[in-house]
Enzyme design. Structure first.
Site, PDB file in Angstrom:
ATOM      1  N   ASP A  81      10.259   1.311 -10.893  1.00 51.05           N
ATOM      2  CA  ASP A  81       9.290   1.950  -9.981  1.00 51.05           C
ATOM      3  C   ASP A  81       8.120   2.223 -10.674  1.00 51.05           C
ATOM      4  O   ASP A  81       7.917   2.084 -11.822  1.00 51.05           O
ATOM      5  CB  ASP A  81       9.951   3.205  -9.335  1.00 51.05           C
ATOM      6  CG  ASP A  81       9.523   3.725  -7.989  1.00 51.05           C
ATOM      7  OD1 ASP A  81       8.889   2.990  -7.372  1.00 51.05           O
ATOM      8  OD2 ASP A  81       9.304   4.938  -7.793  1.00 51.05           O
ATOM      9  N   GLU A  82       7.090   2.230  -9.623  1.00 50.57           N
ATOM     10  CA  GLU A  82       5.741   2.419 -10.162  1.00 50.57           C
ATOM     11  C   GLU A  82       5.259   1.597 -11.181  1.00 50.57           C
ATOM     12  O   GLU A  82       4.692   1.742 -12.333  1.00 50.57           O
ATOM     13  CB  GLU A  82       5.546   3.993 -10.672  1.00 50.57           C
ATOM     14  CG  GLU A  82       5.889   5.149  -9.931  1.00 50.57           C
ATOM     15  CD  GLU A  82       5.051   5.260  -8.772  1.00 50.57           C
ATOM     16  OE1 GLU A  82       4.158   4.570  -8.398  1.00 50.57           O
ATOM     17  OE2 GLU A  82       5.486   6.039  -7.909  1.00 50.57           O
TER      18      GLU A  82
ATOM     19  N   ASN B  82       3.097   4.486   1.203  1.00 47.70           N
ATOM     20  CA  ASN B  82       3.779   4.838   2.206  1.00 47.70           C
ATOM     21  C   ASN B  82       4.549   3.653   3.088  1.00 47.70           C
ATOM     22  O   ASN B  82       4.698   3.581   4.138  1.00 47.70           O
ATOM     23  CB  ASN B  82       3.080   5.645   3.484  1.00 47.70           C
ATOM     24  CG  ASN B  82       2.435   6.743   2.909  1.00 47.70           C
ATOM     25  OD1 ASN B  82       3.363   7.381   2.180  1.00 47.70           O
ATOM     26  ND2 ASN B  82       1.479   7.320   3.048  1.00 47.70           N
TER      27      ASN B  82
ATOM     28  N   ALA C 120       0.809  -1.162  -0.079  1.00 47.21           N
ATOM     29  CA  ALA C 120      -0.054   0.058  -0.107  1.00 47.21           C
ATOM     30  C   ALA C 120       0.855   1.388  -0.116  1.00 47.21           C
ATOM     31  O   ALA C 120       2.116   1.117   0.117  1.00 47.21           O
ATOM     32  CB  ALA C 120      -0.847  -0.204   1.285  1.00 47.21           C
TER      33      ALA C 120
ATOM     34  N   GLN D 142       2.721  -0.689 -10.984  1.00 44.34           N
ATOM     35  CA  GLN D 142       1.674  -0.797 -11.571  1.00 44.34           C
ATOM     36  C   GLN D 142       1.086  -0.040 -12.508  1.00 44.34           C
ATOM     37  O   GLN D 142       0.361  -0.641 -13.151  1.00 44.34           O
ATOM     38  CB  GLN D 142       0.770  -0.277 -10.107  1.00 44.34           C
ATOM     39  CG  GLN D 142       0.749   1.378 -10.103  1.00 44.34           C
ATOM     40  CD  GLN D 142       1.790   1.813  -9.254  1.00 44.34           C
ATOM     41  OE1 GLN D 142       2.820   1.161  -8.814  1.00 44.34           O
ATOM     42  NE2 GLN D 142       1.864   3.182  -8.935  1.00 44.34           N
TER      43      GLN D 142
END
Length: 184
Positions: A83-84, A12, A10, A86
């Site tokens: 990274d990222e 953070n 999730a 998704q």
């Protein structure tokens, strides 16, 4: 044996700082890494991987049009860090899986598992299916339970339940929550 990794969490949870730590460890050993981030995430500038604790690195960007089999054809690296993740397409996840197993170089993807409505991102769903190693990076909800979901909030701190799946905004627009808080 090289593997495709998906480290998910999730909001953070420290996904980006973990990615940057992996890059640092490879480089401390004299190895080259390729850092990639989604062109959608330009909060800190185009091609910048930035963690909430202040760590930053320049990276190359990818978009839905990026063909990873072509992009990675001539790289000379010990590891590819994304990274990222998704925001990968299903086809890109398949390309990365194929590349790992034909080139023998690991790819580590870091990203969210689901959006603010509890729906999967297509890249995450594909990585959950294809990754050789899955690793959940844990974080906590404000109630103290393990956070596994994300919610979007507006400028008044109120929960938003409809809208586009992608709205870049980080801490100011999203919050990590447990499943119970997600449904309450």
């Amino acid at each position: 044996m090289a593997r495709l990794w998906f480290r998910y969490a999730a909001m953070n949870a420290g996904k980006t700082s973990s990615l940057l730590q992996v890059a640092h460890n490879y480089e401390e050993n004299g190895e080259n890494v390729l850092l990639l981030t989604s062109a959608l995430d330009d909060r800190d500038g185009d091609g910048v991987i930035s963690s909430r604790i202040g760590l930053k690195r320049n990276a190359e960007t990818y978009s839905p049009r990026t063909n990873f089999l072509e992009r990675l054809m001539h790289v000379n690296v010990a590891c590819v860090l994304i990274d990222e993740a998704q925001f990968l397409t299903v086809e890109q996840a398949h390309q990365l899986h194929r590349w790992v197993h034909t080139r023998g170089i690991p790819v580590m993807c870091f990203g969210l598992r689901s959006d603010f409505q509890g729906k999967p991102f297509s890249g995450s769903a594909a990585l959950l299916t294809l990754a050789d190693n899955l690793e959940e990076i844990r974080t906590a909800c404000r109630c103290g339970k393990k956070a596994t979901m994300n919610i979007r909030i507006n400028e008044n701190g109120e929960r938003v339940q409809e809208g586009s799946q992608v709205l870049i905004g980080g801490n100011g627009r999203y919050r990590q929550v447990c499943a119970r808080c997600f449904y309450n």
